[in-house]
Each structure stands twice: as C-alpha cells, then as structure tokens.
Enzyme design. Structure first.
Site, PDB file in Angstrom:
ATOM      1  N   GLU A  30      -0.317   8.596  10.763  1.00  0.00           N
ATOM      2  CA  GLU A  30      -1.642   8.055  11.070  1.00  0.00           C
ATOM      3  C   GLU A  30      -2.522   9.060  11.805  1.00  0.00           C
ATOM      4  OE1 GLU A  30      -1.057   3.252  11.185  1.00  0.00           O
ATOM      5  OE2 GLU A  30      -0.565   4.355  13.036  1.00  0.00           O
ATOM      6  N   HIS A  86       0.864  -1.182   0.000  1.00  0.00           N
ATOM      7  CA  HIS A  86       0.000   0.000   0.000  1.00  0.00           C
ATOM      8  C   HIS A  86       0.901   1.231   0.000  1.00  0.00           C
ATOM      9  CE1 HIS A  86      -4.223  -0.887  -0.014  1.00  0.00           C
ATOM     10  NE2 HIS A  86      -4.061  -1.872   0.839  1.00  0.00           N
ATOM     11  N   TYR A 127      -7.270   7.291 -17.916  1.00  0.00           N
ATOM     12  CA  TYR A 127      -8.234   8.093 -17.172  1.00  0.00           C
ATOM     13  C   TYR A 127      -8.380   9.480 -17.792  1.00  0.00           C
ATOM     14  CZ  TYR A 127      -7.525   4.570 -13.510  1.00  0.00           C
ATOM     15  OH  TYR A 127      -7.441   3.397 -12.806  1.00  0.00           O
TER      16      TYR A 127
END
Length: 403
Positions: free
Chosen positions: A385, A107, A308
């Site tokens: 985070e 990720h 895209y």
C-alpha cells in the site's frame, strides 16, 4: 514537459499526506469488490470520495462509470487519467484483515488501488489548481477485465470534443504489479501489451460405438492433431520477430468411455503485438483447422472473437512518463521495460484515439521477492500500500506537466 522541476517539489510528500484517505478507500473497495460493467457500490464510493472536491462529476448512462473534470487556474491542455474499477470472479486466500467479503469475487488485479490512487490524485491536484494549466479528465472505468468498459465510455462521448472536458490532448494510466519492486515505475514506448482474441473450434465427425471406430468419423483424433498443427503453424508460418502466443486451453468431447462423439470442442486465446500479425494468424487458424479436419474425414467450424487491440504507447508520451516519474520519485525509481507483455488491456481503445501511455507501478510487498511473489490474478496476491503514494504523485505530476 512545460513546468520546471520546482513545480513538482513536495508532490510525493503531498501524496503521502493523503495516504490515510488513499488506504481507507482502497480497503473499502477491496472488501466489497464487484465484477463487470455494473459496479454500483464502487461507483458510489468514488462519488463520495470526490464529493468535497471542485470537480464536475458525470455518471455513465449504460455502465457504472464515473467521469470527473477538474478545471485548472489557466488555459492549457486536457489530460485524461484512467483508473479501472472492476474485480475478478475468484475467491481470495490472502488472509488480509480487509479481505473480500463477497464470495467468489476478489480485487486480484489491483484495480482497487488504481481507483484509490486516482481519487487521491484528484485531491492533490485540487489543492494545486493555481499550478494547473488546462483541465484534468478523471476516468473511473468499469469492465476492464474482458468487458470492454473503456469502449462503452468512448461510445458515450468520453473522448469527443463535445464530451465532459472536450477532446483530451493526452491520456495516461498506471497499472500496479505485484511482481515489480514497490514504488518503481516501468514503461516503454511502442507496443506494450498484446491484442487478445478468443478462438473457438468445433470439429464435427460422425458418432458411433467406441469398439468400431471404422464405422464412425472420430472427431477426437482430428481435434488432437489440430492442437499440434496450430503450434507448428505459429513457429513455421509467423516471423519470429513478431511475437505470437496461441494457447488451446479447453477441450471437450464425448460423454462416456464407449461412445465416439459426433463433435469435439476446443477454445483458447491468441495474443499478438501487431494488427498485421493478428490478421495473418487468424487466416492460419482457419486454414489449419479446415484442412486438418478434412484429413480425418471431419469438418471444422472456427469462430474468432476479437478482443482488446494492441496497447501501443506513444513514444513521446512514454518518454514523458519516465521523465516525470524520475523527477517526482527519483531516477533510480524508473526502469525501461525491455519487452512487451502478452497480457491485454482495454486502455488500448483510449490510446488508439489519444496519444498517451500506460505504465506499470511496482507494488511488491518489501518482505517478498518480486520474482517469487504471487502475481496479479493470483488468489494470494498482495500489494504494497505504501507504493500507492508514488502512484498518486505520478498521476498528479502528469496532469501538472501537461504536454
């Protein structure tokens, strides 16, 4: 923005109160990343995270998508919030205690944070249903990294009047960035991210012995000339006020040192910020390659795969994001982006159908300099985070604000 500022009181604090859940989900996804359109582990984790909430859950038929609908306490608009779920095919070198346990998958673009923030926003909004007018459509999307996941979901009826929540009135997405200060929201109206097309060129000549090039038609010099000619075409034929990036990133020809090959192959990427410029550059690429090849006695076959489209933020929606983020986080946490980014996003498919906006959420760890931090798509990228609480609050605030 219909609700007054009092409606958002305590929203950031509420987002921080669910931070343990947000972090736990993010880390679970980070350990088990999945690539592409089929993300069964990720899908199941999202469904489990929503299981105790008063939402209607719809699973994708052709891809591993999840759509959840939360009905508000009174009539109002439908607001779509997007979180993309897929990872990248690359190895992780962060040294994090929750680093990827899947070889060659990571990720690295922060989609795990997007999923966790959106799931927690659903929880925050479920606790405020009496304040919510209308409904929220939570779009958990696979396949953003080049797999057109949003288009698959649209084809399955995501945006239809007969879809899971009816036709959305507004659509929003946040994308975390490791090179922006943590907890800041950056947004701009109009073109935000580029269209991305793949260019493939095959130059065909006639093979022969490398010691006698006059007996062959060498495609390698023709291909080399094309690289320079294409860059010249961009600077000489395209208006400088219409940003264009054309990069030839891969060239392959031949098998050994003493053989002139019959063909040379090149491929690269084209990035533009308007459909008019996009079409004009397509024509230039074909023209330059055809006639450069002819000058060397060769031929050229050009294939351009449309990727895209341009990601275009609605002016009013982008303004609502900035205003809402300033109300929830503080005006000093909001910044106007001076220029677009030449990366691409398949949220563009949604924004082509529904007025809305994509904004960037700063996620640079406090101990790093944003200008020098490993960026998104780096094998060493790390996200703060704590900034996810800001994202949760902004997502929830946009839904509460409505139109």
């Amino acid at each position: 923005m219909s609700p007054d500022a009092a409606s958002f009181t305590g929203l950031h604090a509420q987002a921080r109160s669910v931070q343990p859940r947000t972090v736990a989900l993010r880390r679970a996804l980070h350990r088990q990343p999945e690539v592409g359109l089929e993300l069964p582990r990720t899908r199941d984790a999202v469904v489990a995270a929503l299981a105790d909430l008063p939402v209607q859950v719809h699973l994708g038929r052709s891809v591993s998508s999840v759509v959840a609908v939360l009905e508000g306490g009174r009539p109002g608009p439908t607001v779509l919030l997007r979180g993309d779920m897929d990872a990248l095919p690359m190895s992780e070198d962060t040294g994090l205690p929750f680093a990827s346990q899947v070889d060659g998958t990571m990720h690295a673009c922060g989609h795990d944070t997007h999923v966790a923030m959106l799931a927690s926003a659903a929880r925050v909004l479920a606790e405020r249903r009496d304040q919510l007018a209308g409904r929220v459509l939570f779009m958990f999307q696979p396949g953003e990294e080049g797999f057109h996941g949003a288009r698959y979901m649209i084809d399955e009826g995501l945006l239809d009047r007969s879809g899971p929540a009816g036709r959305p009135d507004a659509a929003y997405a946040l994308h975390i960035s490791a090179t922006l200060p943590a907890g800041e929201v950056h947004v701009r109206p109009g073109p935000l991210m580029a269209a991305a097309d793949t260019v493939r060129i095959t130059v065909t000549g006639r093979g022969g012995h490398a010691s006698a090039p006059h007996d062959a038609l060498d495609p390698v010099p023709a291909a080399a000339a094309m690289v320079g000619a294409l860059q010249t075409a961009v600077t000489r034929r395209i208006d400088t006020h219409h940003p264009t990036v054309l990069t030839i990133a891969h060239i392959t020809a031949g098998t050994t040192n003493n053989v002139i090959p019959e063909t040379a192959f090149m491929e690269g990427t084209l990035r533009t910020l308007s459909e008019t410029t996009r079409a004009a550059v397509h024509d230039e690429i074909r023209r330059v390659c055809r006639y450069t090849a002819m000058a060397y006695g060769c031929s050229a076959e050009v294939e351009i795969d449309a990727g895209y489209p341009v990601t275009i933020n609605d002016d009013d929606a982008a303004g609502r994001v900035g205003t809402l983020a300033g109300t929830v986080l503080g005006r000093n946490r909001v910044a106007a982006m001076p220029t677009p980014i030449m990366g691409a996003e398949d949220f563009s498919y949604v924004l082509a159908e529904v007025p809305g906006a994509l904004a960037f959420l700063g996620g640079c760890p406090p101990h790093l300099d944003p200008a020098a931090a490993p960026p998104n798509h780096s094998n060493r990228v790390v996200f703060d985070e704590e900034s996810m609480a800001a994202g949760v609050a902004v997502y929830a605030g946009l839904a509460l604000a409505g139109l």
